[in-house]
Design an enzyme around this catalytic site. Structure first.
Site, PDB file in Angstrom:
ATOM      1  N   LYS A   1       0.865  -1.193   0.000  1.00  0.00           N
ATOM      2  CA  LYS A   1       0.000   0.000   0.000  1.00  0.00           C
ATOM      3  C   LYS A   1       0.892   1.230   0.000  1.00  0.00           C
ATOM      4  O   LYS A   1       1.996   1.204   0.537  1.00  0.00           O
ATOM      5  CB  LYS A   1      -0.873   0.015   1.256  1.00  0.00           C
TER       6      LYS A   1
ATOM      7  N   GLY B   1     -23.509   5.209   2.636  1.00  0.00           N
ATOM      8  CA  GLY B   1     -22.478   5.578   1.654  1.00  0.00           C
ATOM      9  C   GLY B   1     -22.957   5.257   0.253  1.00  0.00           C
ATOM     10  O   GLY B   1     -23.025   4.093  -0.121  1.00  0.00           O
TER      11      GLY B   1
ATOM     12  N   GLY C   1     -21.565   5.998  -2.704  1.00  0.00           N
ATOM     13  CA  GLY C   1     -20.478   6.329  -3.632  1.00  0.00           C
ATOM     14  C   GLY C   1     -20.275   5.162  -4.574  1.00  0.00           C
ATOM     15  O   GLY C   1     -21.223   4.437  -4.897  1.00  0.00           O
ATOM     16  N   ASN C   2     -19.030   4.930  -4.977  1.00  0.00           N
ATOM     17  CA  ASN C   2     -18.756   3.856  -5.930  1.00  0.00           C
ATOM     18  C   ASN C   2     -19.209   2.493  -5.389  1.00  0.00           C
ATOM     19  O   ASN C   2     -19.974   1.787  -6.035  1.00  0.00           O
ATOM     20  CB  ASN C   2     -17.256   3.843  -6.261  1.00  0.00           C
ATOM     21  N   VAL C   3     -18.779   2.153  -4.197  1.00  0.00           N
ATOM     22  CA  VAL C   3     -19.107   0.827  -3.655  1.00  0.00           C
ATOM     23  C   VAL C   3     -20.597   0.734  -3.305  1.00  0.00           C
ATOM     24  O   VAL C   3     -21.290  -0.206  -3.697  1.00  0.00           O
ATOM     25  CB  VAL C   3     -18.240   0.520  -2.409  1.00  0.00           C
ATOM     26  N   GLY C   4     -21.076   1.714  -2.554  1.00  0.00           N
ATOM     27  CA  GLY C   4     -22.464   1.674  -2.060  1.00  0.00           C
ATOM     28  C   GLY C   4     -23.490   1.700  -3.185  1.00  0.00           C
ATOM     29  O   GLY C   4     -24.490   0.967  -3.148  1.00  0.00           O
ATOM     30  N   TYR C   5     -23.238   2.514  -4.192  1.00  0.00           N
ATOM     31  CA  TYR C   5     -24.201   2.607  -5.301  1.00  0.00           C
ATOM     32  C   TYR C   5     -24.323   1.263  -6.010  1.00  0.00           C
ATOM     33  O   TYR C   5     -25.431   0.749  -6.210  1.00  0.00           O
ATOM     34  CB  TYR C   5     -23.787   3.707  -6.291  1.00  0.00           C
TER      35      TYR C   5
HETATM   36  P1  NAD Z   1     -16.589   7.092  -2.666  1.00  0.00           P
HETATM   37  O1  NAD Z   1     -15.858   8.338  -2.331  1.00  0.00           O
HETATM   38  O2  NAD Z   1     -16.964   6.801  -4.072  1.00  0.00           O
HETATM   39  O3  NAD Z   1     -17.946   7.023  -1.813  1.00  0.00           O
HETATM   40  C1  NAD Z   1     -18.019   7.230  -0.446  1.00  0.00           C
HETATM   41  C2  NAD Z   1     -19.465   7.585  -0.096  1.00  0.00           C
HETATM   42  O4  NAD Z   1     -19.580   7.697   1.320  1.00  0.00           O
HETATM   43  C3  NAD Z   1     -19.942   8.918  -0.665  1.00  0.00           C
HETATM   44  O5  NAD Z   1     -21.276   8.803  -1.067  1.00  0.00           O
HETATM   45  C4  NAD Z   1     -19.842   9.876   0.534  1.00  0.00           C
HETATM   46  O6  NAD Z   1     -20.764  10.934   0.443  1.00  0.00           O
HETATM   47  C5  NAD Z   1     -20.196   8.926   1.652  1.00  0.00           C
HETATM   48  N1  NAD Z   1     -19.714   9.361   2.958  1.00  0.00           N
HETATM   49  C6  NAD Z   1     -18.554   9.991   3.276  1.00  0.00           C
HETATM   50  N2  NAD Z   1     -18.515  10.234   4.595  1.00  0.00           N
HETATM   51  C7  NAD Z   1     -19.643   9.712   5.114  1.00  0.00           C
HETATM   52  C8  NAD Z   1     -20.190   9.625   6.399  1.00  0.00           C
HETATM   53  N3  NAD Z   1     -19.541  10.164   7.460  1.00  0.00           N
HETATM   54  N4  NAD Z   1     -21.357   8.994   6.583  1.00  0.00           N
HETATM   55  C9  NAD Z   1     -22.022   8.477   5.517  1.00  0.00           C
HETATM   56  N5  NAD Z   1     -21.586   8.546   4.255  1.00  0.00           N
HETATM   57  C10 NAD Z   1     -20.405   9.149   4.068  1.00  0.00           C
HETATM   58  O7  NAD Z   1     -15.689   5.907  -2.047  1.00  0.00           O
HETATM   59  P2  NAD Z   1     -15.743   4.356  -2.385  1.00  0.00           P
HETATM   60  O8  NAD Z   1     -14.704   4.041  -3.400  1.00  0.00           O
HETATM   61  O9  NAD Z   1     -17.151   3.940  -2.605  1.00  0.00           O
HETATM   62  O10 NAD Z   1     -15.200   3.733  -1.018  1.00  0.00           O
HETATM   63  C11 NAD Z   1     -16.044   3.564   0.113  1.00  0.00           C
HETATM   64  C12 NAD Z   1     -15.376   2.586   1.076  1.00  0.00           C
HETATM   65  O11 NAD Z   1     -15.130   1.356   0.401  1.00  0.00           O
HETATM   66  C13 NAD Z   1     -14.019   3.021   1.636  1.00  0.00           C
HETATM   67  O12 NAD Z   1     -13.911   2.502   2.958  1.00  0.00           O
HETATM   68  C14 NAD Z   1     -13.025   2.318   0.739  1.00  0.00           C
HETATM   69  O13 NAD Z   1     -11.769   2.125   1.360  1.00  0.00           O
HETATM   70  C15 NAD Z   1     -13.753   1.011   0.536  1.00  0.00           C
HETATM   71  N6  NAD Z   1     -13.294   0.263  -0.650  1.00  0.00           N
HETATM   72  C16 NAD Z   1     -13.439   0.765  -1.902  1.00  0.00           C
HETATM   73  C17 NAD Z   1     -13.048   0.016  -2.997  1.00  0.00           C
HETATM   74  C18 NAD Z   1     -13.256   0.509  -4.400  1.00  0.00           C
HETATM   75  O14 NAD Z   1     -12.973  -0.255  -5.332  1.00  0.00           O
HETATM   76  N7  NAD Z   1     -13.778   1.700  -4.624  1.00  0.00           N
HETATM   77  C19 NAD Z   1     -12.448  -1.249  -2.823  1.00  0.00           C
HETATM   78  C20 NAD Z   1     -12.307  -1.753  -1.522  1.00  0.00           C
HETATM   79  C21 NAD Z   1     -12.731  -0.975  -0.448  1.00  0.00           C
END
Ligand code: NAD
Length: 420
Positions: A106, A218, A220-224
């Site tokens: 990392k 959340g 974002g990318n993962v949640g959506y």
């Molecule tokens: P992202 O920035 O696309 O989305 C994050 C979402 O969380 C956004 O909608 C944001 O508004 C929301 N958010 C931020 N702070 C918040 C809070 N206090 N309460 C509620 N919602 C909040 O990020 P992502 O890529 O979706 O990553 C989200 C998580 O998943 C992180 O922990 C990341 O490490 C983990 N993750 C992501 C990936 C990936 O491929 N993107 C892979 C493994 C793990």
């Protein structure tokens, strides 16, 4: 909401527990508690106003027993060496659990990228990659995007590396733009994986995911994508949230429609077809069957764990559940699909991209998706089998099983190589 915890201390605690669970010795703990290599670099960047600002960055290479180091690079003002080490250790377990031929690495740069112009960001990215260019490589260490880095940053890394090494090395980073050897499927991969593990756990705990209610923190990318695929699988997603708050509709939300609204307004809050607003604290305590925390770490703690009503939690985010909270939830009979299993879809897709690059581009997007689904299912089944057959399920959650499977594979490889 988040608790101040040193992530490296947490990572070592988890390792300690796993080593004890597997009946391994102190020599194993010692060999795995420290990274094989930690590099700190100084990155001088010429700013747009002509001054020079100095940034600091790290690359931690935790373990290479199973293959070249793999793991993202984050740009964040609070990043520390300890955070980077912890994240690299978690990558070792994530890659091992997914059955990938990778170790864990990392990287991080201590910077607030929102305060940089695009040109300053490019100079910083090229400077950082040049500084670590001696220790990365297609067969050595393969970075990818993480917090506040994206395909554009990967394109700069690739270009910088290609200039230094005088050749085109597509496989030196993953998560690249499609034009430079990336895969379109990368964007859906983590959320799809999280949805698959939620579905599999729901099948075993609740008899199926069809018609079950889901809340996703959340959007974002993962949640959506987790919400979208769970909806496709027949679940009823009743609540989602972002950093500004959440929305709830007991009849179910229409996820693409919510995203369209968010794209226009910047938030899900105010979505007209929601029945009411919910806070980010409340969304974790809603009366739902499945909870998918996909935002930030340490949101389910000892103070709110007892209020969680869901029977299945699938951790899209890294580290959303604290150790104390997990003890409470385990006693309550809640099944937690841990982050190293639930959000492994991203690194699995990265592996597919890397293989594709090295074979000169042979895979179709459909094949890539099918391979991802297959690997997620295999990992889930391995962990579930270990949990059912080897552990006391009232005392240990799925996380203990996931760690045991992952650490065991790394230790076996180290023994075969004579390192242990
Ligand atoms: P992202 O920035 O696309 O989305 C994050 C979402 O969380 C956004 O909608 C944001 O508004 C929301 N958010 C931020 N702070 C918040 C809070 N206090 N309460 C509620 N919602 C909040 O990020 P992502 O890529 O979706 O990553 C989200 C998580 O998943 C992180 O922990 C990341 O490490 C983990 N993750 C992501 C990936 C990936 O491929 N993107 C892979 C493994 C793990």
């Amino acid at each position: 909401m988040s608790v101040l915890i040193d992530p490296y201390e947490e990572a070592k605690k988890q390792l300690r527990e796993t080593v004890e669970l597997l009946g391994l010795g102190e020599d194993v703990y010692e060999a795995l508690a420290v990274p094989e290599r930690l590099v700190q670099v100084r990155i001088p960047v010429r700013m747009d106003d002509g001054t020079v600002k100095t940034f600091i960055g790290w690359r931690s290479q935790h373990n290479s027993a199973l293959g070249p180091y793999k793991g993202g690079i984050r740009y964040h003002p609070d990043t520390t060496a300890n955070e980077v080490i912890a994240l690299s250790m978690w990558m070792t377990w994530k890659c091992s659990l997914a059955g990938l031929p990778y170790g864990g690495g990392k990287g991080g740069v201590r910077v607030d990228p929102k305060k940089l112009s695009i040109k300053e960001l490019e100079r910083l990215s090229r400077g950082y990659f040049a500084a670590i260019s001696e220790i990365v490589g297609e067969d050595l260490d393969i970075p990818a995007p993480d917090v506040y880095t994206n395909p554009q940053v990967m394109a700069w890394y690739l270009d910088e590396y290609s200039k230094i090494k005088r050749g085109f090395y597509f496989g030196v980073v993953t998560g690249k733009p499609v034009e430079l050897g990336g895969l379109m499927t990368r964007v859906i991969s983590t959320g799809l994986g999280t949805a698959i593990t939620a579905k599999e756990a729901a099948k075993r705990v609740l008899g199926g995911v069809e018609g079950r209610t889901v809340a996703v923190q959340g959007f974002g990318n993962v949640g959506y994508y987790a919400a979208l695929f769970l909806e496709e699988m027949g679940a009823r997603v009743v609540a989602v949230s972002d950093s500004r708050g959440g929305i709830f509709n007991p009849d179910g939300l229409h996820i693409p429609d919510v995203m369209e609204f968010k794209n226009k307004t910047g938030t899900v809050v105010g979505y007209p077809k929601a029945q009411r607003h919910v806070s980010n604290e409340e969304i974790l305590e809603l009366k739902v069957d499945v909870l998918v925390p996909s935002a930030i770490e340490n949101v389910i703690t000892k103070s709110n764990a007892k209020n969680v009503k869901a029977k299945v939690i699938s951790e899209g985010a890294n580290g959303p559940t604290t150790v104390e909270a997990e003890k409470i939830l385990t006693e309550m009979g809640v099944v937690i699909v841990p982050d190293i299993l639930a959000n492994a879809g991203g690194v699995i897709m990265s592996h597919i991209e890397w293989v594709n690059n090295r074979m000169g581009g042979w895979i179709t997007e459909e094949e890539a998706r099918r391979k991802l689904e297959e690997r997620m299912m295999n990992s889930f089944n391995n962990v579930w089998k270990f949990w059912e057959s080897k552990l006391d399920q009232k005392k240990h959650n799925l996380r203990a099983a996931a760690y045991a499977v992952a650490v065991d594979r790394v230790v076996k490889a180290m023994k075969l190589k004579g390192v242990l």
